[in-house]
Design a protein around this motif. Structure first.
Motif, PDB file in Angstrom:
ATOM      1  N   GLU A   8       0.832  -1.208   0.000  1.00 35.12           N
ATOM      2  CA  GLU A   8       0.000   0.000   0.000  1.00 35.12           C
ATOM      3  C   GLU A   8       0.867   1.260   0.000  1.00 35.12           C
ATOM      4  OE1 GLU A   8      -3.292   2.243  -0.389  1.00 35.12           O
ATOM      5  OE2 GLU A   8      -3.171   0.061  -0.528  1.00 35.12           O
ATOM      6  N   GLU A  10       3.968   1.613  -1.112  1.00 35.47           N
ATOM      7  CA  GLU A  10       4.676   1.755  -2.385  1.00 35.47           C
ATOM      8  C   GLU A  10       3.736   2.164  -3.522  1.00 35.47           C
ATOM      9  OE1 GLU A  10       7.861   1.780  -2.331  1.00 35.47           O
ATOM     10  OE2 GLU A  10       8.125   0.902  -0.350  1.00 35.47           O
ATOM     11  N   THR A  11       2.562   1.543  -3.586  1.00 34.40           N
ATOM     12  CA  THR A  11       1.626   1.885  -4.660  1.00 34.40           C
ATOM     13  C   THR A  11       1.060   3.288  -4.476  1.00 34.40           C
ATOM     14  OG1 THR A  11      -0.182   0.763  -3.511  1.00 34.40           O
ATOM     15  CG2 THR A  11       0.984  -0.486  -5.192  1.00 34.40           C
ATOM     16  N   LYS A  12       0.814   3.659  -3.244  1.00 34.67           N
ATOM     17  CA  LYS A  12       0.297   5.003  -2.962  1.00 34.67           C
ATOM     18  C   LYS A  12       1.284   6.074  -3.444  1.00 34.67           C
ATOM     19  CE  LYS A  12      -2.362   6.511   0.891  1.00 34.67           C
ATOM     20  NZ  LYS A  12      -2.495   6.562   2.345  1.00 34.67           N
ATOM     21  N   GLU A  38      -3.069  -2.862 -10.602  1.00 38.51           N
ATOM     22  CA  GLU A  38      -3.516  -1.580 -11.129  1.00 38.51           C
ATOM     23  C   GLU A  38      -4.165  -0.803 -10.002  1.00 38.51           C
ATOM     24  OE1 GLU A  38      -6.330   0.231 -14.585  1.00 38.51           O
ATOM     25  OE2 GLU A  38      -5.227  -1.621 -14.979  1.00 38.51           O
ATOM     26  N   ARG A  39      -3.740   0.438  -9.860  1.00 39.22           N
ATOM     27  CA  ARG A  39      -4.296   1.326  -8.842  1.00 39.22           C
ATOM     28  C   ARG A  39      -4.612   2.648  -9.501  1.00 39.22           C
ATOM     29  NH1 ARG A  39      -3.509  -2.592  -5.849  1.00 39.22           N
ATOM     30  NH2 ARG A  39      -3.328  -2.598  -3.605  1.00 39.22           N
ATOM     31  N   ILE A  44       1.083  -1.089 -12.405  1.00 43.66           N
ATOM     32  CA  ILE A  44       2.345  -1.184 -11.670  1.00 43.66           C
ATOM     33  C   ILE A  44       2.864  -2.609 -11.793  1.00 43.66           C
ATOM     34  CG2 ILE A  44       3.471  -0.943  -9.430  1.00 43.66           C
ATOM     35  CD1 ILE A  44       1.125   0.988  -8.681  1.00 43.66           C
TER      36      ILE A  44
END
Length: 75
Positions: A8, A10-12, A38-39, A44
């Motif tokens: 969370e 890293e993706t954020k 995918e976010r 990603i």
């Protein structure tokens, strides 16, 4: 720190950066995990470090944002 917290975080960070600068490619480099998520419309790629070194090297480092983490992440 749990795997969910790491992924969370890293993706954020990548999603936030993508809202400022459109990224051509987003990656999270891990010790051994591989996959894709995918976010918020951002794809990603999750790739193990050995594979990144062999396949990607440093050729894209100026054009892409790469997040490195030694933690295992679940996809």
């Amino acid at each position: 720190m749990s795997d969910e917290v790491t992924i969370e975080r890293e993706t954020k960070a990548l999603v936030a950066l993508n809202s400022l600068y459109t990224l051509k490619k987003a990656m999270i480099i891990t010790y051994e995990d591989e996959g894709e998520i995918e976010r918020d419309g951002l794809r990603i790629e999750i790739i193990p470090s050995w594979k990144w070194v062999l396949n990607e090297g440093h050729s894209d480092i100026n054009n892409d944002v790469i997040t490195r983490t030694a933690h295992k992440v679940r996809v």
